[in-house]
Design an enzyme around this catalytic site. Structure first.
Site, PDB file in Angstrom:
ATOM      1  N   ARG A 255       0.864  -1.186   0.000  1.00  0.00           N
ATOM      2  CA  ARG A 255       0.000   0.000   0.000  1.00  0.00           C
ATOM      3  C   ARG A 255       0.900   1.236   0.000  1.00  0.00           C
ATOM      4  O   ARG A 255       1.463   1.617   1.017  1.00  0.00           O
ATOM      5  CB  ARG A 255      -0.897  -0.009   1.243  1.00  0.00           C
ATOM      6  CG  ARG A 255      -2.077   0.937   1.151  1.00  0.00           C
ATOM      7  CD  ARG A 255      -2.807   1.030   2.476  1.00  0.00           C
ATOM      8  NE  ARG A 255      -2.056   1.850   3.409  1.00  0.00           N
ATOM      9  CZ  ARG A 255      -1.955   1.617   4.713  1.00  0.00           C
ATOM     10  NH1 ARG A 255      -2.510   0.556   5.249  1.00  0.00           N
ATOM     11  NH2 ARG A 255      -1.268   2.436   5.490  1.00  0.00           N
ATOM     12  N   HIS A 259      -3.713   4.577   4.540  1.00  0.00           N
ATOM     13  CA  HIS A 259      -4.898   3.708   4.534  1.00  0.00           C
ATOM     14  C   HIS A 259      -6.078   4.424   3.898  1.00  0.00           C
ATOM     15  O   HIS A 259      -6.761   3.882   3.028  1.00  0.00           O
ATOM     16  CB  HIS A 259      -5.223   3.303   5.972  1.00  0.00           C
ATOM     17  CG  HIS A 259      -6.444   2.464   6.103  1.00  0.00           C
ATOM     18  ND1 HIS A 259      -6.511   1.169   5.639  1.00  0.00           N
ATOM     19  CD2 HIS A 259      -7.655   2.730   6.648  1.00  0.00           C
ATOM     20  CE1 HIS A 259      -7.721   0.671   5.886  1.00  0.00           C
ATOM     21  NE2 HIS A 259      -8.419   1.598   6.496  1.00  0.00           N
ATOM     22  N   TYR A 268       3.501   4.830  11.648  1.00  0.00           N
ATOM     23  CA  TYR A 268       3.721   3.401  11.855  1.00  0.00           C
ATOM     24  C   TYR A 268       4.605   2.741  10.792  1.00  0.00           C
ATOM     25  O   TYR A 268       4.839   1.542  10.856  1.00  0.00           O
ATOM     26  CB  TYR A 268       2.383   2.656  11.933  1.00  0.00           C
ATOM     27  CG  TYR A 268       1.458   2.854  10.746  1.00  0.00           C
ATOM     28  CD1 TYR A 268       1.598   2.101   9.580  1.00  0.00           C
ATOM     29  CD2 TYR A 268       0.430   3.788  10.789  1.00  0.00           C
ATOM     30  CE1 TYR A 268       0.756   2.277   8.501  1.00  0.00           C
ATOM     31  CE2 TYR A 268      -0.434   3.968   9.712  1.00  0.00           C
ATOM     32  CZ  TYR A 268      -0.267   3.208   8.577  1.00  0.00           C
ATOM     33  OH  TYR A 268      -1.114   3.398   7.512  1.00  0.00           O
TER      34      TYR A 268
END
Length: 362
Positions: A255, A259, A268
């Site tokens: 990805r 998100h 993160y």
């Protein structure tokens, strides 16, 4: 049962440099399939860019980008026949569009509208599912019904690595295997379930290895290699259609963006990790391969870009048009016959609207 085990390394036909290597099991897609697939990759990337811009403009409420995962989106649609069904996730908007759903309809849910935006039966695309893994159970139920009706329908159910941590995922695989259903479970392992890395979700060697526990084959494939995806997914669809039962395919991808627009991925994961995956970009990889083989010209690339820009413009124009809302829709589709409570609420809203309208005129 050993035939059910996935490979130690994901299937790959075109590497990150664009070089091709034949596989002893999975055939090479035809050249025209790769060229047409590249066209769809260009469209998918343009759609992702446009949707991100529409979020910044306030025309979309949220957008889960599939930037970097476009090869998975394209392959999922390309391997299906017109009568087959696609069960997408919230991140699979590009696949929904490539299956034939109009761009404005495919993004209506992400705009915050009150319904899914498109009729699933027109293009055999189930509604995009925001809850993780619920669509897998629906896909299995649909496939079971197709078998009972004697249809040759194959169902391709998409999910992410995060969905494999849900109970619905395991229930769907178990039911599909027990009843030998024509379902392909397609897991896009993009490394993170929002902020949770795969290492915190499972200790299994791979997600594809989970398949053997249910009695179905599992396979791993390079999720940024469109050629390999077409071959592996195509074989799984053929197996399902011929009565071979379900298959679990895990695509290893990444990805590239957050998100959603509401996520800060810098909290993160390290930027160097993201940059490393940029070299594995599915568009650049296939473009290099096609150029090397003399299958892609400047003229064809220009036509692909023009087609992608046209779709983006259609999407942009549709979402830049303010919808004409009917407040009574809040009550019209709750029950076939309105309850006294709904009548009361409808009258209350009508009175409020009349009052504010009179105050505005005054």
């Amino acid at each position: 049962m050993t035939d059910f085990l996935p490979r130690d390394t994901p299937v790959q036909l075109v590497d990150t440099t664009g070089a091709f290597s034949a596989d002893p099991v999975y055939p090479t897609p035809a050249p025209d399939a790769l060229v047409d697939g590249y066209r769809s990759l260009v469209i998918g990337r343009r759609v992702n860019d446009q949707c991100n811009a529409l979020v910044r403009q306030g025309r979309l409420a949220v957008y889960p980008s599939s930037h970097g995962q476009e090869a998975c989106q394209v392959a999922a649609v390309r391997v299906l026949d017109a009568d087959d069904w696609l069960f997408p996730t919230y991140r699979d908007t590009v696949a929904v569009m490539l299956k034939g759903v109009a761009p404005a309809e495919a993004t209506l849910m992400l705009k915050g509208d009150w319904h899914g935006g498109y009729d699933p039966h027109v293009h055999n695309v189930a509604p995009q599912a925001t809850p993780l893994a619920t669509q897998l159970l629906h896909a299995v139920g649909f496939a079971h019904a197709a078998v009972l009706k004697g249809e040759s329908t194959v169902v391709l159910a998409m999910c992410g690595d995060g969905a494999t941590s849900e109970g619905d995922f395991h229930e769907a695989l178990n039911f599909a295997a027990v009843f030998h259903l024509p379902v392909v479970f397609f897991v896009q392992n993009n490394g993170f379930a929002i902020s949770v890395p795969l290492s915190r979700q499972t200790a299994a060697e791979s997600l594809a290895h989970k398949a053997i526990g249910y009695g179905m084959p599992g396979e791993r494939v390079d999720g940024n290699d469109l050629a390999a995806l077409l071959s592996v997914l195509g074989a799984a669809v053929d197996r399902a259609r011929s009565g071979g039962g379900p298959t679990l395919v895990e695509a290893h991808t990444y990805r590239m963006q957050a998100h959603t627009n509401a996520d800060d991925d810098t909290r993160y994961r390290d930027g160097s990790e993201v940059r490393a995956w940029a070299d594995r970009d599915p568009l650049l990889r296939l473009r290099t391969h096609l150029r090397r083989e003399g299958l892609l010209t400047e003229e064809s690339e220009a036509s692909f870009t023009e087609a992608a820009d046209s779709i983006a413009a259609t999407l942009r124009d549709a979402l830049n048009t303010d919808a004409q809302l009917d407040p009574d829709d809040l009550f019209r589709f709750v029950y076939a016959t309105r309850t006294p409570q709904l009548e009361e609420q409808s009258a209350l809203l009508d009175g409020e609207l009349r009052r504010t309208g009179q105050e505005a005129q005054a």
